[in-house]
Design an enzyme around this catalytic site. Structure first.
Site, short mmCIF file in Angstrom:
data_model
loop_
_atom_site.label_atom_id
_atom_site.label_comp_id
_atom_site.label_asym_id
_atom_site.label_seq_id
_atom_site.Cartn_x
_atom_site.Cartn_y
_atom_site.Cartn_z
CE LYS A 182 -3.28 -2.93 0.46
NZ LYS A 182 -3.99 -3.41 -0.74
CG HIS A 320 -9.68 -7.22 -4.30
ND1 HIS A 320 -10.75 -7.32 -3.43
CD2 HIS A 320 -8.70 -6.61 -3.59
CE1 HIS A 320 -10.42 -6.79 -2.27
NE2 HIS A 320 -9.19 -6.35 -2.33
#
Length: 393
Positions: A182, A320
């Site tokens: 991230k 995902h």
């Protein structure tokens, strides 16, 4: 054949291997769809859940979607030729009376149930879900292994770079050669340090993707793209607001490396808008729609078909979610690969018992259905939240 009961429970999730680290009080819905098909003296039960990154959908499931499944006439959700549960017919029963638009998060409620229905259908057919998907679509037999990447890399509240380095090393030790972390939660210098921290721990032929979690606006998105363009990232994901197609298209016009998008779009209609206006490039970019979040696999297939008709290759899709369901979807539809979360979102993280990851390729579970029962952490959770089912896990 009919569905005779539907159960739902909300369970907590953590973005970190250590659940004591605060991660937004996330939870998800676990569901069980009980059929009247008896195998081994017990009813066939389909299991599913609402994937990760959203929240539990118990109210919608109990008030609208489960009652429609239970009230469907005998045979209304069954394939007339085989007698097996037909996920498309069950999906139609769940969506009866729903108005177009307003996708919100009802799509997650439907997606959790749809996952369980596919699980039940594959169990009734006595085959792994990937094989069931491929056979229903008259596709080639699925492979025994699929490419995967390690999702995770969330910003740690303390000692971030040191703990991120440890996480990267652990992913490589597990057999991953692709990792996603991230960025976007701090300044660009901090983002670059995170990227360089992980790159220093990866083999030279490994891939690093970054996920900005929709953090950037029109000006900051371009600045981030310029700052990251020299790293040769595997992909740059969720750059801006999911519906800010103008900013996404502007970045795609100048950023040379792959871009990934689609995780926070929840319907075939929204996916079509991305295809028309997002400026994405079929020769390199990546589509990360979550099958459980976009009304389930039944609607996810429509998204795949939409992009294939526009000239996109199937290898552009990397679902995902980071759990076993995504492995089956990728294998059954012949997609590029799937996400796995080796440490985050316990107990759904990692592989089923005996599953291996070698050179970035993961084994497919071979038990009938999805194989949640063979996953130690998930099996323990199911025994706890659904004790009345005596699932025999």
């Amino acid at each position: 054949m009919r569905i005779v009961n539907v159960l739902e429970a909300a369970v907590p999730l953590s973005r970190y291997a250590d659940p004591a680290i605060a991660s937004g009080d996330l939870d998800t819905s676990v569901v069980a769809v009980i059929t009247d098909v008896i195998r081994g003296g017990r009813p066939v039960v389909g299991l599913g859940y609402g994937s990760v990154g959203r929240y539990a959908q118990g109210g919608l499931i109990r008030a609208r979607f489960a009652p429609r499944l239970l009230q469907a006439p005998d045979g209304a959700c069954a394939d007339a030729s085989t007698g097996n549960l037909d996920p498309a017919l069950a999906w139609r029963a769940m969506m009866a009376g729903e108005k177009p638009g307003g996708h919100g998060e009802r799509c997650v409620a439907v997606g959790a149930l749809d996952m369980a229905i596919w699980d039940a259908a594959a169990k009734i057919a006595d085959e792994p879900l990937c094989r069931h998907i491929a056979r229903r679509r008259a596709g080639a037999a699925p492979p025994a292994r699929v490419p995967v990447y390690a999702g995770g890399g969330y910003l740690y509240p303390r000692d971030d770079e040191a703990r991120l380095a440890d996480e990267a090393r652990a992913c490589v030790a597990l057999g991953f050669n692709r990792i996603k972390i991230k960025i976007g939660g701090a300044d660009l210098d901090a983002d670059r340090r995170r990227i360089e921290t992980v790159l220093a721990r990866l083999p030279t032929d490994a891939g690093l993707a970054v996920d900005a979690m929709n953090a950037y606006g029109p000006g900051s998105a371009q600045a981030a793209a310029r700052a990251l363009s020299g790293y040769g990232l595997w992909w740059f994901e969720d750059i801006c607001d999911p519906l800010d197609f103008e900013t996404l298209a502007d970045v795609a016009a100048s950023y040379p490396s792959p871009i990934a998008a689609g995780e926070a779009l929840f319907s075939p209609q929204e996916a079509r808008l991305l295809a028309r206006h997002g400026g994405l490039r079929p020769d390199r970019d990546v589509l990360v729609f979550d099958p459980a979040h976009c009304y389930g696999l039944t609607a996810y297939v429509r998204i795949v078909e939409e992009f294939l008709a526009r000239g996109w290759p199937a290898r552009a899709f990397w679902p995902h979610g980071g759990h076993l369901f995504g492995l089956h979807v990728a294998a059954g539809l012949g997609l590029g690969g799937a996400e796995l979360n080796p440490f985050a979102f316990q107990p759904f993280s990692g592989m089923a018992e005996g599953g291996r990851i070698v050179d970035g390729m993961a084994d497919l579970p071979q038990a009938p259905g999805i194989g949640f029962e063979a996953h130690v952490g998930v099996a323990a959770l199911l025994r706890r939240v659904f004790p009345e089912l005596r699932l025999g896990l």
